[in-house]
Design a protein around this motif. Structure first.
Motif, PDB file in Angstrom:
ATOM      1  N   GLY A 647       0.810  -1.222   0.000  1.00  0.00           N
ATOM      2  CA  GLY A 647       0.000   0.000   0.000  1.00  0.00           C
ATOM      3  C   GLY A 647       0.836   1.261   0.000  1.00  0.00           C
ATOM      4  O   GLY A 647       0.345   2.343   0.356  1.00  0.00           O
ATOM      5  N   GLY A 648       2.084   1.142  -0.400  1.00  0.00           N
ATOM      6  CA  GLY A 648       2.912   2.337  -0.606  1.00  0.00           C
ATOM      7  C   GLY A 648       3.143   3.134   0.661  1.00  0.00           C
ATOM      8  O   GLY A 648       3.281   4.358   0.594  1.00  0.00           O
ATOM      9  N   TRP A 649       3.168   2.510   1.815  1.00  0.00           N
ATOM     10  CA  TRP A 649       3.363   3.160   3.131  1.00  0.00           C
ATOM     11  C   TRP A 649       2.230   4.148   3.431  1.00  0.00           C
ATOM     12  O   TRP A 649       2.319   4.932   4.366  1.00  0.00           O
ATOM     13  CB  TRP A 649       4.677   3.935   3.215  1.00  0.00           C
ATOM     14  N   VAL A 650       1.170   4.127   2.613  1.00  0.00           N
ATOM     15  CA  VAL A 650       0.089   5.111   2.770  1.00  0.00           C
ATOM     16  C   VAL A 650      -1.253   4.400   2.957  1.00  0.00           C
ATOM     17  O   VAL A 650      -2.085   4.813   3.754  1.00  0.00           O
ATOM     18  CB  VAL A 650      -0.019   6.023   1.510  1.00  0.00           C
ATOM     19  N   LEU A 651      -1.449   3.316   2.205  1.00  0.00           N
ATOM     20  CA  LEU A 651      -2.744   2.642   2.144  1.00  0.00           C
ATOM     21  C   LEU A 651      -2.673   1.270   2.814  1.00  0.00           C
ATOM     22  O   LEU A 651      -1.599   0.738   3.022  1.00  0.00           O
ATOM     23  CB  LEU A 651      -3.160   2.454   0.677  1.00  0.00           C
ATOM     24  N   GLY A 652      -3.850   0.721   3.070  1.00  0.00           N
ATOM     25  CA  GLY A 652      -3.941  -0.643   3.577  1.00  0.00           C
ATOM     26  C   GLY A 652      -3.787  -0.700   5.083  1.00  0.00           C
ATOM     27  O   GLY A 652      -3.559   0.313   5.760  1.00  0.00           O
ATOM     28  N   ASP A 653      -3.916  -1.900   5.627  1.00  0.00           N
ATOM     29  CA  ASP A 653      -3.757  -2.119   7.060  1.00  0.00           C
ATOM     30  C   ASP A 653      -3.476  -3.607   7.289  1.00  0.00           C
ATOM     31  O   ASP A 653      -3.267  -4.350   6.328  1.00  0.00           O
ATOM     32  CB  ASP A 653      -5.003  -1.650   7.832  1.00  0.00           C
ATOM     33  N   GLU A 654      -3.534  -4.012   8.551  1.00  0.00           N
ATOM     34  CA  GLU A 654      -3.183  -5.399   8.873  1.00  0.00           C
ATOM     35  C   GLU A 654      -4.177  -6.400   8.274  1.00  0.00           C
ATOM     36  O   GLU A 654      -3.899  -7.594   8.243  1.00  0.00           O
ATOM     37  CB  GLU A 654      -3.061  -5.570  10.400  1.00  0.00           C
ATOM     38  N   GLN A 655      -5.327  -5.914   7.775  1.00  0.00           N
ATOM     39  CA  GLN A 655      -6.311  -6.830   7.194  1.00  0.00           C
ATOM     40  C   GLN A 655      -6.363  -6.747   5.666  1.00  0.00           C
ATOM     41  O   GLN A 655      -7.068  -7.508   5.022  1.00  0.00           O
ATOM     42  CB  GLN A 655      -7.707  -6.503   7.745  1.00  0.00           C
ATOM     43  N   SER A 656      -5.650  -5.790   5.094  1.00  0.00           N
ATOM     44  CA  SER A 656      -5.902  -5.510   3.671  1.00  0.00           C
ATOM     45  C   SER A 656      -5.299  -6.568   2.748  1.00  0.00           C
ATOM     46  O   SER A 656      -5.719  -6.690   1.608  1.00  0.00           O
ATOM     47  CB  SER A 656      -5.391  -4.112   3.295  1.00  0.00           C
ATOM     48  N   ASP A 657      -4.345  -7.370   3.219  1.00  0.00           N
ATOM     49  CA  ASP A 657      -3.850  -8.486   2.404  1.00  0.00           C
ATOM     50  C   ASP A 657      -4.405  -9.806   2.925  1.00  0.00           C
ATOM     51  O   ASP A 657      -3.748 -10.855   2.861  1.00  0.00           O
ATOM     52  CB  ASP A 657      -2.308  -8.513   2.399  1.00  0.00           C
ATOM     53  N   ASP A 658      -5.627  -9.735   3.412  1.00  0.00           N
ATOM     54  CA  ASP A 658      -6.246 -10.895   4.054  1.00  0.00           C
ATOM     55  C   ASP A 658      -6.236 -12.163   3.180  1.00  0.00           C
ATOM     56  O   ASP A 658      -5.797 -13.227   3.637  1.00  0.00           O
ATOM     57  CB  ASP A 658      -7.680 -10.514   4.438  1.00  0.00           C
ATOM     58  N   PRO A 659      -6.694 -12.100   1.910  1.00  0.00           N
ATOM     59  CA  PRO A 659      -6.693 -13.345   1.117  1.00  0.00           C
ATOM     60  C   PRO A 659      -5.286 -13.921   0.948  1.00  0.00           C
ATOM     61  O   PRO A 659      -5.094 -15.133   0.989  1.00  0.00           O
ATOM     62  CB  PRO A 659      -7.270 -12.903  -0.241  1.00  0.00           C
ATOM     63  N   PHE A 660      -4.300 -13.045   0.792  1.00  0.00           N
ATOM     64  CA  PHE A 660      -2.916 -13.516   0.621  1.00  0.00           C
ATOM     65  C   PHE A 660      -2.424 -14.194   1.907  1.00  0.00           C
ATOM     66  O   PHE A 660      -1.832 -15.273   1.870  1.00  0.00           O
ATOM     67  CB  PHE A 660      -2.018 -12.330   0.248  1.00  0.00           C
ATOM     68  N   CYS A 661      -2.692 -13.552   3.048  1.00  0.00           N
ATOM     69  CA  CYS A 661      -2.231 -14.134   4.320  1.00  0.00           C
ATOM     70  C   CYS A 661      -2.918 -15.480   4.569  1.00  0.00           C
ATOM     71  O   CYS A 661      -2.285 -16.434   5.024  1.00  0.00           O
ATOM     72  CB  CYS A 661      -2.515 -13.173   5.476  1.00  0.00           C
ATOM     73  N   ARG A 662      -4.207 -15.548   4.282  1.00  0.00           N
ATOM     74  CA  ARG A 662      -4.910 -16.827   4.468  1.00  0.00           C
ATOM     75  C   ARG A 662      -4.297 -17.900   3.573  1.00  0.00           C
ATOM     76  O   ARG A 662      -4.045 -19.030   4.006  1.00  0.00           O
ATOM     77  CB  ARG A 662      -6.390 -16.680   4.102  1.00  0.00           C
ATOM     78  N   ASP A 663      -4.087 -17.535   2.332  1.00  0.00           N
ATOM     79  CA  ASP A 663      -3.566 -18.504   1.383  1.00  0.00           C
ATOM     80  C   ASP A 663      -2.186 -18.999   1.810  1.00  0.00           C
ATOM     81  O   ASP A 663      -1.902 -20.203   1.787  1.00  0.00           O
ATOM     82  CB  ASP A 663      -3.499 -17.849  -0.005  1.00  0.00           C
TER      83      ASP A 663
END
Ligand code: FAD
Ligand code: NAP
Length: 891
Positions: A647-663
């Motif tokens: 997220g470019g140090w600007v966007l996203g959070d600890e949940q925003s890559d949820d599908p990737f982390c689950r996978d």
């Protein structure tokens, strides 16, 4: 070939004599040849159609067996080029019979006065390119030879019946029929003992009607097929109403759909539905009596995922068991060896119920193969069956059979098409072959063809070819030929597409498996009708990309290149985003961009189940930070991965890559702790870097408390998260811990130099743009600080760092700095593996269940993490469920 296979192809004499000269010769007078002739004439070409049969119709001329019908609803399986034709013809049934479709094609031939330019009862035997004259010379089985500037093979994908390959056919004293060459005279089966060999679509349509007439019917089945009830009747009112209320819109939707029928793609995936919801959808599809509905509308993963597909297959097998009274016969009729849809499913009327009749028996050739045909019947390994009639419903030498039956087709420099195709058909777009100028195939191998409503695919090919010929002529060009590079690129794209679907997992006529000795490989284009159409249009838009055109006085044009280098699903995603015409993210301001990303993420497929998800808080560099922990379902303690989102140090959070982390949690069998580090511009550099380090330290110290394995942790991150992961490793080395056993950097930012070639090549159009990246830097880090290794780790000291797996993507502005980091790590003595993903873009790997081709890369990432943790990749113990026969695609 037995005589019965050439029934009614006997010739009536036509005049021999001088060579007949035309602009364009078309072979075949089926759906394709008829429309070609009409379009060519309208475009001002002299054209001749050569047809082996005695009249027009192609498929519908030859396949007159009992029960022959279309399996795409007839409102869709029709020409659409002329609205007046559409209103002049009304179909009487949802799925019209062969006689009605043949009448329709005869009606079309009459309406456009086509027969006067069709030479019937004539077979093209060979074709030779005369380079000096720039013309094709065609020889026929009788009548005048033909000389033409352009040679178009509209010879049909399913028009060359396959020989039965069973010993003794000629010895049989009874009657023999082939479904694909059914005689024109009435075939009387009443009171006779009939055998049908073959249970594909033809057999499945014919068997119930033959059973009604025959004294006894014995069906010899090698492989069971999935069949769905047609529920035939009058055309469906809702379908007709949809068509009539907006004919142009309806047809246009079909042209841009995946299979040439206007259904929207399903978006829900199987694991998002309960058993009851799935069953409800299935029952609706079963009641609809529509192949395309069943193939595309249940859940989005049914055609691409083995598990999603197995759910449909089992529901169909349940129906078979319910329909067939004898459990042993039901079991033999239930397909178990291929995913549903990987082989053409059939549409039936009373097929399964037919096996409940007292005059029908079923022979399972898997248990007792046919050994020979004798004078009186059929012998298997166990028994002999005396019969009066044998019906071969044994299928076709599909896609290539009718083309290579014209032999030789000799192209430039004397090369023969059969030789060029010895290891499988090569083509550019399924339309042309390098080395064979001015030769076109309609629905040739390499085009969507048989994986579509063929009426739509035929019209698209005919329109494309005729428009190209007219444009060439108008520009003064006389020859057109695909380049070898374009053709090789198409082969690569075909291969990429076929990793997406399940067709490669079945031995079928799609792959050439039904013909002994035929080269194997998925022959039709599996990327979909709409995407294919857009590619053909793109070829034209880019100046006939991949074609060499020549004309008088040495005129030449050649824009060489590959039309698709992106992975097919990446191309789809990017086209979809382009169609949305979104404003640039950097124009939205930080808050606007965050809201946009949150909304965007809400619309993506939910990640798959993991054992447990725990949200918590940990101490960052300057106050608490949120985290989300993903725990595998397998017994722990598990190795721990500290994860930093993109997220470019600007966007996203600890949940925003949820599908990737689950996978990744599922694949690795490891705990992933995704950290909500602080963002710019509110918290500029070095806040994110310092938070990353503090979080890794705390997680390592509390690994056991979190249920993880004590000892070294691993770090991983994507994009700006990859930057933080890399920086964390440097800080951990320099500040006395924590111990880190490996780093997974996925498309990481490693440097502030925005002038590398990948920035220039991929500046726009691949999701992450150069200007967005520049904005991210501006939001995060003042120019004076950017060379600090905590911002640009490539500029730091690299020796003594943990082993690394660095993923870069071909179409990513960050590609070259990722490669540079991997190279610099290696130069500093750090064990490193670098994986540059062909055809992928910056977000490919985190778009789980959207970019399906990202699976193989994630498998490699998981294997790297397991190596870092001291586990063997082979003993991967995630709960992803290994599936035999799958190449890891379908997890
Ligand atoms: P064809 O109709 O096969 O015509 C090719 C013609 O070329 C033939 O008449 C043949 O005699 C002639 N020919 C070939 N070689 C030579 C030569 N060397 N010299 C002279 N003439 C030659 N598709 C669907 O989309 N929906 C359906 O419901 C559907 N149902 C089908 C049912 C059956 C029984 C079969 C066999 C196929 C079905 N198909 C269906 C596929 C079908 O083949 C196409 O839809 C379409 O009819 C093909 O038209 P075509 O003109 O390309 O080829
Ligand atoms: P097919 O699907 O290839 O089926 C041929 C059948 O014959 C298979 O069951 C095959 O078994 C069997 N077979 C072949 N050689 C054999 C041998 N030597 N011994 C024993 N069994 C043998 O052919 P088709 O039924 O003609 O259909 C071809 C395609 O045409 C369809 O898939 C469809 O696209 C189209 N079609 C459509 C319709 C429609 O409903 N509109 C109707 C007919 C055809 P294996 O599977 O083990 O090889």
């Amino acid at each position: 070939m037995p005589d019965a296979m050439v029934a009614d192809s006997a010739s009536t004499a036509t005049s021999g004599g001088a060579t007949q000269e035309v602009d364009v010769a078309v072979v075949g007078a089926g759906f394709a040849g008829l429309y070609l002739l009409h379009r060519l004439r309208k475009a001002g070409f002299t054209a001749l159609v050569i047809e082996e049969a005695g009249d027009v119709g192609g498929t519908w001329y030859w396949n007159r067996y009992p029960g022959a019908r279309c399996d795409i609803q007839t409102v869709d399986y029709s020409y659409t080029f002329d609205p007046e034709l559409e209103s002049a013809w009304k179909w009487s049934e949802k799925y019209a019979t062969q006689p009605e479709i043949l009448r329709y094609l005869g009606f079309v031939a009459d309406r456009y006065d086509l027969r006067r330019d069709i030479r019937f009862h004539t077979r093209i035997k060979a074709a030779t390119w005369d380079q000096a004259a720039e013309r094709w010379q065609l020889t026929t089985d009788h009548g005048a030879a033909i000389s033409c500037r352009h040679y178009i093979m509209a010879t049909g994908c399913l028009s060359a019946p396959k020989p039965p390959e069973i010993e003794g056919v000629k010895d049989f004293k009874g009657e023999i029929y082939f479904t694909g060459r059914w005689p024109h005279h009435e075939v009387k089966l009443a009171g006779k003992r009939v055998a049908v060999i073959g249970t594909g679509s033809s057999g499945i349509q014919a068997i119930p009607l033959i059973a009604e007439q025959a004294a006894h019917l014995t069906v010899f089945q090698r492989t069971p097929n999935f069949a769905l009830p047609a529920h035939n009747g009058p055309p469906l009112l809702d379908r007709v109403a949809a068509l009539e209320s907006d004919r142009a819109g309806y047809r246009e939707q079909a042209r841009w759909s995946m299979v040439g029928v206007p259904w929207p793609p399903a978006s829900v995936v199987s694991w998002q539905l309960s058993d009851a919801e799935r069953r409800e959808r299935f029952e609706k599809a079963w009641a609809a009596g529509d192949l395309v509905h069943m193939l595309t509308q249940l859940w989005a993963d049914q055609g691409v995922d083995v598990d999603g597909n197995a759910l449909v297959a089992e529901l169909i097998r349940e129906k078979i068991r319910a329909a067939v009274k004898d459990p042993e016969t039901a079991a033999a009729l239930s397909p178990n060896d291929h995913p549903f849809g990987s082989k053409r499913p059939c549409l039936d009327t009373n097929y399964y119920a037919t096996y409940n009749r007292p005059n029908v028996s079923h022979v399972n050739l898997r248990q007792e193969p046919i050994t020979s045909i004798t004078a009186s019947g059929i012998k298997t390994g166990k028994r002999s069956f005396d019969v009066d009639v044998i019906v071969f419903a044994t299928g076709f030498d599909a896609m290539t059979g009718a083309i290579t039956a014209v032999h030789p087709i000799t192209g430039r420099d004397g090369q023969s098409l059969s030789q060029v195709w010895a290891n499988g058909p090569q083509s550019y777009l399924g339309l042309t072959v390098a080395g064979f100028p001015n030769l076109f195939m309609i629905t040739g191998p390499g085009s969507p063809s048989v994986l579509s409503n063929m009426a739509v695919s035929i019209e698209q090919h005919v329109d494309w070819v005729v428009e190209r010929l007219a444009a060439m002529r108008d520009a003064g060009f006389s020859t057109i030929e695909a380049t070898a590079a374009a053709q090789a690129g198409w082969a690569q794209h075909m291969a990429d597409c076929s990793t997406l679907t399940l067709h490669r997992l079945a031995n079928t006529w799609y792959t050439g498996a039904n013909v002994p000795g035929k080269a194997q490989g998925v022959m039709p284009y599996t990327g979909g009708v709409g995407p294919y159409r857009s590619i053909c249009n793109e070829v034209v838009g880019r100046g006939m990309l991949g074609f060499r055109l020549t004309g008088a006085n040495g005129a030449q044009q050649c824009n060489d290149g590959e039309v698709v280098r992106l992975q097919p699903d990446v191309r789809l995603v990017l086209n979809m985003l382009a169609d949305m015409k979104l404003p640039p993210i950097e124009s939205m301001g930080a808050d606007g961009a965050r809201a946009f990303v949150a909304q965007f993420n809400a619309g993506r497929p939910a990640g798959r189940l993991v054992g447990e998800i725990v949200d918590g808080s940990l101490p960052g560099a300057d106050g608490p930070l949120p985290y989300r922990l993903y725990r595998p379902a397998t017994p722990g303690p598990h190795p721990v991965v500290v994860y930093f989102h993109g997220g470019g140090w600007v966007l996203g959070d600890e949940q925003s890559d949820d599908p990737f982390c689950r996978d990744m949690c599922r694949r690795t069998g490891m705990i992933f702790v995704s950290v909500g580090y602080r963002h710019g511009p509110e918290h500029p550099f070095p806040a994110a870097a310092e938070d990353g380090y503090a979080a890794a330290k705390w997680i390592a110290e509390h690994a056991a408390d979190l249920g993880g394995r004590p000892g070294p942790v691993m770090v991983a991150g994507w994009s700006a998260g990859g930057n933080i992961a890399a920086v964390t490793c440097q800080l951990a080395r320099d500040r006395g811990g924590p111990a880190i056993s490996g780093q997974l950097l996925v498309c990481p930012v490693t440097d502030c130099d925005l002038d590398r070639p990948s920035y220039r090549e991929n500046a726009e159009g691949y999701f992450l743009t150069k200007s967005l990246m520049a904005w991210f830097w501006d939001m995060y880090c003042p120019p004076g600080d950017r060379t600090d290794p905590r911002a640009s780790p490539l500029r730091g000291k690299l020796s003594g760092l943990p082993q690394a797996f660095v993923v870069t993507c071909e179409f990513d502005p960050l590609r070259d700095e990722g490669i540079a980091y991997a190279q610099a790590l290696a130069a500093a003595g750090v064990p490193v593996e670098q994986f540059n993903a062909r055809g992928q873009m910056h977000s490919s790997y985190t778009m789980v269940d959207v970019v399906i081709t990202g699976v193989s890369g994630r498998v490699q990432m998981a294997e790297a993490l397991r190596r870092f943790a001291g586990l063997t990749p082979e003993s991967r113990s995630g709960d992803e469920g290994a599936r035999p026969g799958s190449d890891g695609l379908a997890a």
